[in-house]
Motif scaffolding. Structure first.
Motif, PDB file in Angstrom:
ATOM      1  N   ALA A  37       0.834  -1.204   0.000  1.00 31.03           N
ATOM      2  CA  ALA A  37       0.000   0.000   0.000  1.00 31.03           C
ATOM      3  C   ALA A  37       0.870   1.255   0.000  1.00 31.03           C
ATOM      4  O   ALA A  37       0.586   2.231  -0.706  1.00 31.03           O
ATOM      5  CB  ALA A  37      -0.941  -0.012   1.203  1.00 31.03           C
ATOM      6  N   GLU A  38       1.953   1.220   0.777  1.00 29.78           N
ATOM      7  CA  GLU A  38       2.876   2.355   0.828  1.00 29.78           C
ATOM      8  C   GLU A  38       3.571   2.548  -0.521  1.00 29.78           C
ATOM      9  O   GLU A  38       3.719   3.673  -1.010  1.00 29.78           O
ATOM     10  CB  GLU A  38       3.914   2.113   1.932  1.00 29.78           C
ATOM     11  N   LEU A  39       4.011   1.465  -1.144  1.00 31.87           N
ATOM     12  CA  LEU A  39       4.668   1.546  -2.450  1.00 31.87           C
ATOM     13  C   LEU A  39       3.710   2.054  -3.524  1.00 31.87           C
ATOM     14  O   LEU A  39       4.148   2.662  -4.508  1.00 31.87           O
ATOM     15  CB  LEU A  39       5.219   0.175  -2.849  1.00 31.87           C
ATOM     16  N   CYS A  40       2.418   1.828  -3.345  1.00 28.87           N
ATOM     17  CA  CYS A  40       1.401   2.354  -4.268  1.00 28.87           C
ATOM     18  C   CYS A  40       1.033   3.794  -3.956  1.00 28.87           C
ATOM     19  O   CYS A  40       0.175   4.380  -4.650  1.00 28.87           O
ATOM     20  CB  CYS A  40       0.142   1.488  -4.216  1.00 28.87           C
ATOM     21  N   GLY A  41       1.652   4.373  -2.934  1.00 31.64           N
ATOM     22  CA  GLY A  41       1.356   5.755  -2.577  1.00 31.64           C
ATOM     23  C   GLY A  41      -0.068   5.951  -2.098  1.00 31.64           C
ATOM     24  O   GLY A  41      -0.577   7.067  -2.126  1.00 31.64           O
ATOM     25  N   HIS A  42      -0.737   4.856  -1.694  1.00 28.70           N
ATOM     26  CA  HIS A  42      -2.128   4.900  -1.219  1.00 28.70           C
ATOM     27  C   HIS A  42      -3.076   5.477  -2.276  1.00 28.70           C
ATOM     28  O   HIS A  42      -4.150   5.997  -1.955  1.00 28.70           O
ATOM     29  CB  HIS A  42      -2.237   5.685   0.090  1.00 28.70           C
ATOM     30  N   LEU A  43      -2.658   5.411  -3.546  1.00 30.28           N
ATOM     31  CA  LEU A  43      -3.482   5.888  -4.666  1.00 30.28           C
ATOM     32  C   LEU A  43      -4.442   4.774  -5.064  1.00 30.28           C
ATOM     33  O   LEU A  43      -4.004   3.663  -5.412  1.00 30.28           O
ATOM     34  CB  LEU A  43      -2.582   6.270  -5.839  1.00 30.28           C
TER      35      LEU A  43
END
Length: 605
Positions: free
Chosen positions: A217-223
């Motif tokens: 989720a962090e690597l996805c920037g929560h987008l």
């Protein structure tokens, strides 16, 4: 010959007197164009605000606009809001995707054709007649209707679609903040999901509960778009494999790609294509800044433009939601947008980096010389805001500016570190002074009314030892040889501050361990040790250190019932903290001064 009379079409609300064949127009159609719900997680507060806005009573036509970065979940939020609000719109729901950021956006006339088809009936050929018929059919509806204009890129796409009937409501989604002379919506900004909601969405999408999901989720920037792509990718690979792929910043955007209709890069492309040349150039160059956020001055240095011109470009990028406003007039990228911008840099990278480094070195030189516009009082908040950037600039300084540039950055960082230690130290000293005062008040109460205060005295006395232990940590922090020399004698003063604080705590500890009568009799020793701190505190010239120190002094004067000395110290607190963010200390000093002044006016009553 026989005659046949008939009535066709229309809706009848009472008796009809027929005088021949009558053909009425079609009955108004209740449109139901709302797309199906998708998996939706979080944003409950924003949903509540949107539903409240749509429920607003009669008056001018109400338009609400959802704005945010591509892939942020604007359409999903609009659809979820509409489904929850359906009972409020007996007239139905119209939904139209305006494709505002595609190569061929929907024109107002094309949009009217689509909406009129949904409302039923034939279409007139003239655009003005279409708009008239559209608004007439909306006015003929039995109840309020909700129009969702999705993915609009400009007010010109939305304004011709506004109903004339104020019963109806309009919800617009866009990557820009939209407004013109006719369209004046209430704006709702959509941000990324918070970590808990990001994790919940990934868990729902994948049906697994893996310890690596928070990292994904962090690597996805929560987008939300990136999270949905990650959820789809996890159907044929493990969370560990996907996390490894996304950890490579150079390949992350390529990994978050499931084809042209489901790719993060494609979503950002649609916004980037609408930028002017100057905006696009600045957008790419901003990714060279190594810190988490940047000032307009740093952006201007990267672009090689005047700061006023650069600020207008920054605002344009913010309106396009390719850049975010941060605290203190600063700007920052979403993590994935930064990676996207980094792939667009082109030529001039080395020159821009040299200009950025020169900007920071020039500001630091101004601080050392105490010259406008970088005088010492203005420098404090700048240094605090730029600390992360200064740390991140060190490798660049070594590469482009040599040892001298690194030394200047190191000096500024050392100053920040020492000031942080001093602020903690001042807070600890203030807390200890309050404890001494509490001991005195407890002893006075015990002597005055005869109520034993032993448990409370012991509780207060126990707080001194851990506070004193912190001094060891402060001493270690001040031990390195690279202490700042921004001003003469600074290193000596910093160390003297800790040494004299140690002496003060020696007195504090003696007071805490002393017999019952000692706290009152030892106050002069406490006061003397506090006064010894004044010289290094004053030379440090840091209001966030001086303020708590003076409050400590005022506290001990108050314990001695010396209200004149207490008032003098509090007056200095007000002077020191007037322009700094210490509202609690400032309020306390002003309130206490008011009490002392009032007692003086009433003869101490």
């Amino acid at each position: 010959m026989g005659t046949e009379n008939s009535i066709t079409g229309g809706t009848f609300w009472g008796p009809v007197v027929q005088g021949g064949t009558v053909a009425l127009g079609p009955a108004p159609v209740r449109p139901s164009g709302l797309p199906p719900r998708t998996l939706f997680v979080g944003r409950e507060q924003l949903l509540t605000e949107l539903l409240d806005a749509l429920a607003t009573g009669h008056g001018p036509l109400l338009v609400s606009a959802l704005a945010g970065l591509g892939g942020i979940g604007k359409t999903a939020l609009a659809v979820e809001t509409a489904h929850r609000a359906l009972p409020r719109f007996p007239g139905g729901v119209l939904f139209i995707d305006l494709h505002g950021y595609d190569e061929h956006p929907v024109t107002p006339e094309q949009a009217l054709d689509t909406l009129l088809h949904a409302l039923g009936g034939d279409l007139p050929p003239d655009p003005a007649a279409k708009q008239h018929l559209y608004r007439s059919r909306l006015a003929a509806l039995d109840g309020p209707l909700l129009l969702i204009a999705d993915n609009a890129s400009s007010p010109a796409q939305v304004t011709p679609l506004l109903p004339g009937d104020p019963r109806h409501r309009v919800l617009v989604t866009s990557r820009h903040r939209l407004a013109d002379r006719t369209l004046a919506p209430r704006h709702f900004r959509i941000d990324v999901l918070d970590p808990a909601d990001s994790l919940a969405l990934l868990t729902e999408l994948t049906g697994v509960d893996d310890p690596l999901l928070p990292e994904l989720a962090e690597l996805c920037g929560h987008l939300p778009l990136a999270l949905r792509i990650a959820g789809a990718l996890l159907t044929d690979r493990s969370p560990a494999e996907l996390a490894a792929a996304l950890a490579d910043t150079r390949a992350r955007l390529a990994a978050l790609d499931l084809g042209p209709d489901l790719a993060v890069r494609t979503a950002f492309d649609l916004s980037y294509r609408r930028l002017s040349r100057a905006e696009a150039r600045l957008f790419a160059l901003l990714s060279l800044h190594p810190g988490p956020d940047l000032s307009p001055g740093a952006a201007a240095a990267l672009a090689g433009r005047p700061e006023a011109d650069t600020l207008e470009l920054l605002r344009a990028l913010t309106r396009a939601h390719l850049l975010e406003e941060a605290d203190g007039g600063r700007y920052r990228f979403h993590d994935l947008v930064r990676l996207y911008a980094a792939n667009l840099r082109g030529r001039g990278v080395r020159a821009a980096r040299k200009q950025l480094l020169a900007h920071y070195l020039d500001v630091l030189a101004g601080i050392r010389a105490d010259r406008e516009p970088h005088t010492w009082p203005r420098a404090r908040p700048w240094l605090a805001a730029e600390e992360s950037s200064l740390i991140a600039l060190l490798p660049l300084a070594e590469q482009l500016g040599g040892r001298r540039a690194v030394t200047h950055l190191d000096s500024a960082l050392d100053h920040l570190r020492v000031c942080r230690v001093a602020r903690h130290l001042a807070a600890v000293v203030h807390g200890a002074a309050l404890n001494v005062t509490t001991l005195v008040l407890l002893m006075e109460r015990e002597q005055r009314i005869g109520t034993p205060a032993s448990p409370e005295l012991e509780d207060v006395a126990r707080t001194f030892a851990p506070r004193a232990a912190l001094l060891d940590e402060f001493t270690e922090r001040l031990a390195p040889t690279g202490l700042p020399e921004l001003r003469p004698g600074y290193r000596r003063d910093a160390r003297l501050l800790v040494e004299r604080a140690r002496a003060l705590f020696t007195v504090f500890l003696a007071v805490a361990a002393a017999p019952r009568s000692a706290p009152v009799t030892e106050l002069p020793a406490v006061l003397a040790a506090l006064h010894a701190l004044e010289e290094p505190v004053s030379r440090l010239d840091e209001p966030e250190v001086t303020g708590p120190y003076l409050l400590s002094l005022a506290t001990v004067h108050g314990a001695r019932h010396d209200e004149a000395a207490e008032a003098a110290a509090l007056t200095r607190v007000v002077e020191e903290l007037r322009d700094y963010a210490a509202p609690y200390d400032l309020r306390y000093a002003r309130r206490r001064l008011a009490v002392i002044t009032a007692k003086g006016a009433t003869g101490g009553r």
